[in-house]
Design an enzyme around this catalytic site. Structure first.
Site, mmCIF file in Angstrom:
data_model
loop_
_atom_site.group_PDB
_atom_site.id
_atom_site.type_symbol
_atom_site.label_atom_id
_atom_site.label_comp_id
_atom_site.label_asym_id
_atom_site.label_seq_id
_atom_site.Cartn_x
_atom_site.Cartn_y
_atom_site.Cartn_z
ATOM 1 N N GLU A 97 0.840 -1.203 0.000
ATOM 2 C CA GLU A 97 0.000 0.000 0.000
ATOM 3 C C GLU A 97 0.867 1.242 0.000
ATOM 4 O O GLU A 97 1.922 1.258 0.633
ATOM 5 C CB GLU A 97 -0.869 0.035 1.263
ATOM 6 N N ASP A 98 0.404 2.287 -0.661
ATOM 7 C CA ASP A 98 1.093 3.565 -0.581
ATOM 8 C C ASP A 98 0.822 4.222 0.769
ATOM 9 O O ASP A 98 1.725 4.675 1.449
ATOM 10 C CB ASP A 98 0.705 4.492 -1.736
ATOM 11 N N ASP A 101 -4.920 5.174 5.513
ATOM 12 C CA ASP A 101 -5.501 6.388 6.073
ATOM 13 C C ASP A 101 -6.699 6.026 6.957
ATOM 14 O O ASP A 101 -6.534 5.733 8.127
ATOM 15 C CB ASP A 101 -5.878 7.326 4.924
ATOM 16 N N PHE A 150 -2.320 16.219 4.066
ATOM 17 C CA PHE A 150 -2.663 15.575 2.804
ATOM 18 C C PHE A 150 -1.378 15.423 2.017
ATOM 19 O O PHE A 150 -0.701 16.390 1.706
ATOM 20 C CB PHE A 150 -3.711 16.362 2.017
ATOM 21 N N ARG A 163 1.975 12.405 -8.606
ATOM 22 C CA ARG A 163 2.473 11.038 -8.408
ATOM 23 C C ARG A 163 3.955 10.908 -8.759
ATOM 24 O O ARG A 163 4.665 10.111 -8.186
ATOM 25 C CB ARG A 163 1.723 10.046 -9.294
#
Length: 174
Positions: A97-98, A101, A150, A163
């Site tokens: 996973e990046d 959250d 964020f 990205r």
């Protein structure tokens, strides 16, 4: 207008990815692995991680699970838009996973993958961010724990932008 503040340099990220790969190698010794990357955000992290796993038989697959759309807030609704293609029954699987959250997407994905009866099902996340956590999920391998903000870069996006950046940045809205 948006401003970006660097939180993690490319060098810091690469050092940590190497450490994560070494830990994974020790945990699984010479056992084969299936890395399942979550698209689109984890593709850069998965690529770097896979190349650092020396002396391992590694298969790679991807899944696309959508919960954000073009917003910076989870919709709460999770859907699979691209499922895995490799059989994972009886195999050691690591979901790459990046960012974790709210935990909603990862919880949904882990339940889905467990139906395929893998031997082991672990999670490796570049970033564990607990600010908006709604569902507790176990992250076995954590690159960095960040409490809020964020984040973009190194695969993470904001409305499909940023990205490509080599570091991790916080988006500051002005």
């Amino acid at each position: 207008m948006e401003e970006l503040k660097e939180l993690l340099s490319p060098e810091t990220i690469q050092k940590r990815v190497k450490e994560l790969s070494e830990t994974i190698e020790k945990d699984f010794l010479k056992e084969p692995l299936v890395l399942i990357g979550t698209l689109k955000g984890a593709f850069i992290f998965l690529s770097d991680l896979a190349r650092k796993l020396k002396g391992k038989e590694v298969q790679i697959d991807f899944v696309r699970v959508k919960s954000y759309g073009l917003s910076d807030t989870s919709s709460g609704e999770v859907v699979i838009t691209k499922d895995i293609e490799l059989p994972i029954e009886g195999k050691n699987v690591i979901v790459v996973e990046d960012i974790v959250d709210t935990g909603l997407t990862l919880s949904f994905l882990l339940k889905h993958l467990s139906l395929h009866k893998p031997k082991a099902l672990k999670v490796c996340a570049l970033i564990d961010k607990k600010e908006r956590r709604k569902v507790e999920v176990k992250v076995d391998y954590v690159g960095f724990t960040l409490e809020r903000g964020f984040l973009v870069g190194y695969g993470l996006d904001y409305a499909e932008k940023y990205r490509h950046l080599p570091g991790i940045y916080e988006v500051i809205k002005r």
